[in-house]
Design a protein around this motif. Structure first.
Motif, PDB file in Angstrom:
ATOM      1  N   GLY A 126       0.879  -1.228   0.253  1.00 21.79           N
ATOM      2  CA  GLY A 126      -0.152   0.138  -0.043  1.00 21.79           C
ATOM      3  C   GLY A 126       0.814   1.262   0.015  1.00 21.79           C
ATOM      4  N   MET A 127       2.230   1.213  -0.143  1.00 24.36           N
ATOM      5  CA  MET A 127       3.103   2.231   0.022  1.00 24.36           C
ATOM      6  C   MET A 127       2.892   3.065  -1.593  1.00 24.36           C
ATOM      7  N   HIS A 128       2.872   4.404  -1.231  1.00 25.33           N
ATOM      8  CA  HIS A 128       2.822   5.283  -2.556  1.00 25.33           C
ATOM      9  C   HIS A 128       4.385   5.548  -3.154  1.00 25.33           C
ATOM     10  N   TYR A 129       4.507   5.410  -4.434  1.00 25.75           N
ATOM     11  CA  TYR A 129       5.913   5.393  -4.889  1.00 25.75           C
ATOM     12  C   TYR A 129       6.056   6.565  -5.966  1.00 25.75           C
ATOM     13  N   ARG A 130       7.190   7.443  -6.092  1.00 20.18           N
ATOM     14  CA  ARG A 130       7.055   8.190  -7.078  1.00 20.18           C
ATOM     15  C   ARG A 130       8.772   8.063  -7.676  1.00 20.18           C
ATOM     16  N   ASP A 131       8.990   7.863  -9.119  1.00 22.61           N
ATOM     17  CA  ASP A 131      10.151   7.408  -9.792  1.00 22.61           C
ATOM     18  C   ASP A 131      11.016   8.768  -9.889  1.00 22.61           C
ATOM     19  N   LEU A 132      12.415   8.631  -9.035  1.00 22.94           N
ATOM     20  CA  LEU A 132      13.310   9.710  -9.499  1.00 22.94           C
ATOM     21  C   LEU A 132      14.015   9.808 -10.468  1.00 22.94           C
ATOM     22  N   ILE A 133      14.089   8.683 -11.069  1.00 23.45           N
ATOM     23  CA  ILE A 133      15.068   8.645 -12.234  1.00 23.45           C
ATOM     24  C   ILE A 133      14.098   7.623 -13.365  1.00 23.45           C
ATOM     25  N   PRO A 134      13.308   8.492 -13.911  1.00 25.08           N
ATOM     26  CA  PRO A 134      12.319   7.988 -15.014  1.00 25.08           C
ATOM     27  C   PRO A 134      12.953   6.925 -16.055  1.00 25.08           C
ATOM     28  N   THR A 135      14.350   6.991 -16.419  1.00 29.56           N
ATOM     29  CA  THR A 135      15.023   6.350 -17.379  1.00 29.56           C
ATOM     30  C   THR A 135      15.746   4.995 -16.834  1.00 29.56           C
ATOM     31  N   ARG A 136      15.693   5.335 -15.547  1.00 30.25           N
ATOM     32  CA  ARG A 136      16.652   4.086 -14.654  1.00 30.25           C
ATOM     33  C   ARG A 136      17.783   3.646 -15.236  1.00 30.25           C
ATOM     34  N   LEU A 137      18.285   4.771 -16.118  1.00 26.59           N
ATOM     35  CA  LEU A 137      19.729   4.554 -16.431  1.00 26.59           C
ATOM     36  C   LEU A 137      20.114   3.089 -17.084  1.00 26.59           C
TER      37      LEU A 137
END
Length: 364
Positions: A126-137
């Motif tokens: 149930g945790m909320h996630y926001r991606d800080l590196i959309p390309t994920r390199l």
């Protein structure tokens, strides 16, 4: 309710059962459990490798796919990795124990700003996630901003991750976590962090309202395995134990020592992660210090920074300057010259580098 044995089986079709019996028994090493009718067999059940399969003549279902997991694939089915049964069922032989596959980093300069409204998604427990590196390199790393808006008990289970490195940094609030061989509950307060060595069992137990953490994982996609047998806490255990050469490190903000940062104009507290991971990763918290900042470059494979407090301007060769504020994040590729400018007095950055023993080159 009476105590009774319950079995489950999958059903696959066949046109001629006698063609499938030697495949399931000899090739796959399964055991024939039953077969009928006796005069013209049309149904047979096989068991093995934790699976029960019913092969039924004319069954109105697809042939299906069976995955057999083993850590010694060369000794199974004469080393074949993909097989097809006479009835059309596909069989794949795959590793039982997940492993970390090396991924080549796709280096790029990237800035992710909170005000750009990157989406929050609902993830595990149930945790909320926001991606800080959309390309994920290129899949080499994932950096997540995680929050639990309501706080309270967390519906988590004892589990572990197959990773090369993983960091949990408490950004806001506090969170209670249990870790294998580390004694009683550990409470992470804002500014504290831990690394989660590959395979260490743990469970998130309780969180304050509006808890926020920054989680870094290498590689980006890694397997989470539930351990249904272990109960935490498991006693004091062995706090100095290593998992794949890494020790568990619990860094406490209140016990930190501040020292000049490797780049003039800033001060930093080292979290001890580089020592604990034998150089796999280095984690530092950076603040504005004395003196004038200088341009610099580095040779780290991955260099990620999250703005926790304050404001600054990030200048990089060939890029438009970016004005940054809390919640923003950026990645600096190796060899690119950058400069931290217009830093506010309350600036605080979280820096994550892999490897942790990288070299910085100051520019004139």
């Amino acid at each position: 309710m009476t105590d009774q044995k319950i079995l489950a089986e999958i059903v696959v079709p066949t046109q001629e059962l006698r063609d499938d019996i030697p495949f399931f028994t000899r090739t796959l090493g399964m055991r024939l459990e039953n077969i009928y009718p006796a005069d013209s067999p049309a149904v047979a059940s096989f068991s093995g490798h934790g699976l029960r399969v019913r092969v039924e003549k004319g069954a109105p279902v697809a042939p299906g796919l069976i995955r057999i997991l083993t850590d010694d694939p060369d000794s199974f089915a004469k080393g074949q990795r993909r097989l097809t049964a006479p009835n059309g069922t596909e069989v794949q032989i795959v590793p039982l124990t997940p492993s970390v596959e090396p991924i080549t980093t796709e280096h790029a300069f990237a800035v992710q700003r909170l005000r750009d409204n990157a989406p929050w998604v609902i993830g595990r427990a149930g945790m909320h996630y926001r991606d800080l590196i959309p390309t994920r390199l290129g899949g080499s790393v994932i950096a997540s901003h995680i929050r639990i808006p309501d706080g309270g008990p967390v519906p988590d289970m004892v589990h572990y991750h197959t990773v090369g490195f993983q960091l949990i940094f408490c950004y806001r609030g506090w969170v209670d976590v249990l870790y294998e061989d580390q004694g009683e509950m550990i409470r992470l307060h804002a500014g504290d962090c831990v690394n989660q060595p590959p395979g260490i069992r743990h469970r998130v137990v309780h969180a304050s309202p509006n808890i926020e953490v920054i989680e870094i994982g290498v590689p980006a996609e890694h397997v989470t395995t539930i351990d249904h047998e272990m109960t935490l806490p498991n006693g004091k255990g062995d706090p100095a134990r290593e998992w794949d050469g890494q020790r568990f490190v619990h860094h406490r903000k209140d016990e930190a020592v501040w020292a000049p940062f490797r780049v003039p104009g800033f001060t930093a507290r080292d979290t001890g992660m580089s020592a604990g991971t034998k150089g796999v990763a280095g984690i530092q918290v950076i603040r504005r210090g004395e003196g004038q900042p200088r341009p610099y470059s580095h040779d780290a494979d991955i260099h990620f920074t999250f703005v926790m407090d304050g404001t600054m301007r990030l200048s990089a060769d060939g890029q438009e300057p970016r004005d940054l504020e809390p919640g923003d994040a950026f990645v600096i590729p190796p060899g690119l010259t950058v400069r931290y400018e217009a830093a506010s007095d309350d600036l605080e950055l979280l820096e994550v580098a892999l490897r942790g023993d990288f070299v910085t080159r100051l520019q004139a």
